[in-house]
Write an enzyme that holds these catalytic residues in place. Structure first.
Site, PDB file in Angstrom:
ATOM      1  N   PHE A 104      -1.441  -5.928   1.580  1.00 45.55           N
ATOM      2  CA  PHE A 104      -1.791  -5.658   2.969  1.00 45.55           C
ATOM      3  C   PHE A 104      -3.304  -5.722   3.172  1.00 45.55           C
ATOM      4  O   PHE A 104      -4.072  -5.149   2.394  1.00 45.55           O
ATOM      5  CB  PHE A 104      -1.273  -4.275   3.352  1.00 45.55           C
ATOM      6  CG  PHE A 104      -1.509  -3.887   4.780  1.00 45.55           C
ATOM      7  CD1 PHE A 104      -0.687  -4.375   5.787  1.00 45.55           C
ATOM      8  CD2 PHE A 104      -2.542  -3.032   5.117  1.00 45.55           C
ATOM      9  CE1 PHE A 104      -0.900  -4.008   7.109  1.00 45.55           C
ATOM     10  CE2 PHE A 104      -2.758  -2.658   6.429  1.00 45.55           C
ATOM     11  CZ  PHE A 104      -1.933  -3.148   7.430  1.00 45.55           C
ATOM     12  N   ASN A 207      -2.123   5.484   4.523  1.00 51.92           N
ATOM     13  CA  ASN A 207      -1.761   4.510   5.550  1.00 51.92           C
ATOM     14  C   ASN A 207      -0.465   3.856   5.073  1.00 51.92           C
ATOM     15  O   ASN A 207      -0.478   2.757   4.511  1.00 51.92           O
ATOM     16  CB  ASN A 207      -2.860   3.468   5.739  1.00 51.92           C
ATOM     17  CG  ASN A 207      -2.475   2.408   6.763  1.00 51.92           C
ATOM     18  OD1 ASN A 207      -1.573   2.611   7.567  1.00 51.92           O
ATOM     19  ND2 ASN A 207      -3.153   1.272   6.728  1.00 51.92           N
ATOM     20  N   PRO A 208       0.668   4.542   5.281  1.00 55.94           N
ATOM     21  CA  PRO A 208       1.933   4.050   4.730  1.00 55.94           C
ATOM     22  C   PRO A 208       2.522   2.960   5.615  1.00 55.94           C
ATOM     23  O   PRO A 208       2.099   2.770   6.766  1.00 55.94           O
ATOM     24  CB  PRO A 208       2.814   5.302   4.769  1.00 55.94           C
ATOM     25  CG  PRO A 208       2.343   6.021   5.995  1.00 55.94           C
ATOM     26  CD  PRO A 208       0.853   5.790   6.045  1.00 55.94           C
TER      27      PRO A 208
END
Length: 312
Positions: A104, A207-208
């Site tokens: 990500f 920040n899942p």
């Protein structure tokens, strides 16, 4: 790459200067729907020249072959490959971090999340303590490494499930973090994750993945390039993984410890309700990002029954 020079980069007559190339690339990228066409065109020019940045007021001379190389880079961005994947890095707060496909790409709005963790760790240092900070679902390591580099004396552990993310975060930690910063592989849903730190952590930040299954991102850079593991939070509301973060934080945090967790702007009420439902948190609130959107859950760990002061 097809080798075709985009129309916006075609020139006739005398060889153009860098400004003309960037202006042409800006038009190409704007027509392709890229959100920041001039910024990206300029960044790609700097990358092609091997420079950290370029100034178009006093542009550098262009080497032989620049036109073809630059056109190839612009074509990749025109097809909506993320700029960070093309250049291989991104800037997050004060850090330049390696970025790779399969992990990500950290977003600017997450800098607000990192700031909350940095501020809490700095507060503890000012009080004469060495804070323990755990970053769950770390990805590139952006949040964890921000704390580790901005708050001297903090003990930071970064966790991710993905092989690719763990490898990348370890590389970034080795490049920028002080000794002692750890990156470990683990599942936030595992009740034994970091069991040796149960009740001993001062800050849990995360920040899942939190996107619901029916909310597929519209930006091709996210939809087609960020890994599903880092995007979709599970369950009908996308909050299965965030709820697991809450459970892990309740276990890891010392009494009075701070939880900071990013979520979607439409999930603020549900995230607060989930935190309160654990019975482990007080002062549950939502903090807006820099654009005023409700994007971050913040809460304090209450003392479990029969537990006194924070462990040393």
């Amino acid at each position: 790459m097809t080798g075709r020079v985009p129309d916006g980069l075609r020139h006739t007559g005398a060889a153009p200067g860098l400004r003309a190339y960037v202006e042409g690339a800006t038009r190409v990228l704007a027509e392709a729907g890229v959100g920041s066409p001039r910024h990206d065109a300029t960044a790609l020019a700097a990358y092609a020249l091997g420079l950290p940045r370029v100034e178009l007021v006093l542009p550098p001379p262009l080497p032989e072959g620049f036109a073809a190389e630059y056109a190839a880079l612009v074509e990749r961005r025109r097809s909506r490959e993320p700029l960070q994947h093309i250049t291989g890095h991104t800037v997050f707060r004060h850090l330049t971090l390696r970025v790779e496909p399969g992990v990500f790409v950290p977003r600017p709005e997450t800098e607000t999340v990192a700031q909350l963790a940095v501020d809490e760790a700095a507060r503890l240092v000012a009080a004469g303590r060495a804070p323990r900070v755990v970053d769950l679902c770390t990805g590139t390591g952006a949040i964890a490494l921000s704390v580790a580099t901005e708050v001297a004396g903090s003990e930071v552990v970064a966790v991710d499930l993905s092989d690719e993310a763990v490898g990348l975060a370890r590389h970034n930690a080795g490049a920028v973090a002080p000794p002692g910063t750890r990156v470990v592989q683990g599942d936030v849903r595992d009740p034994a994750l970091l069991a040796e730190l149960d009740g001993r952590v001062d800050v849990v930040v995360s920040n899942p993945p939190y996107i619901p299954p029916d909310a597929v991102p519209t930006d091709p850079e996210v939809r087609d390039h960020d890994p599903d593991l880092a995007l979709y939070g599970g369950g009908a509301d996308g909050l299965d993984v965030p709820r697991a973060v809450l459970v892990a934080a309740a276990r890891l945090l010392a009494p009075g410890g701070l939880l900071v967790m990013e979520h979607a702007e439409v999930q603020d009420a549900a995230a607060r309700a989930a935190a309160r439902a654990t019975g482990a948190f007080t002062d549950v609130r939502t903090v807006p990002d820099l654009t005023g959107r409700p994007r971050t859950l913040v809460a304090r760990r209450v003392a479990p029954a029969g537990v006194g002061d924070s462990p040393a």
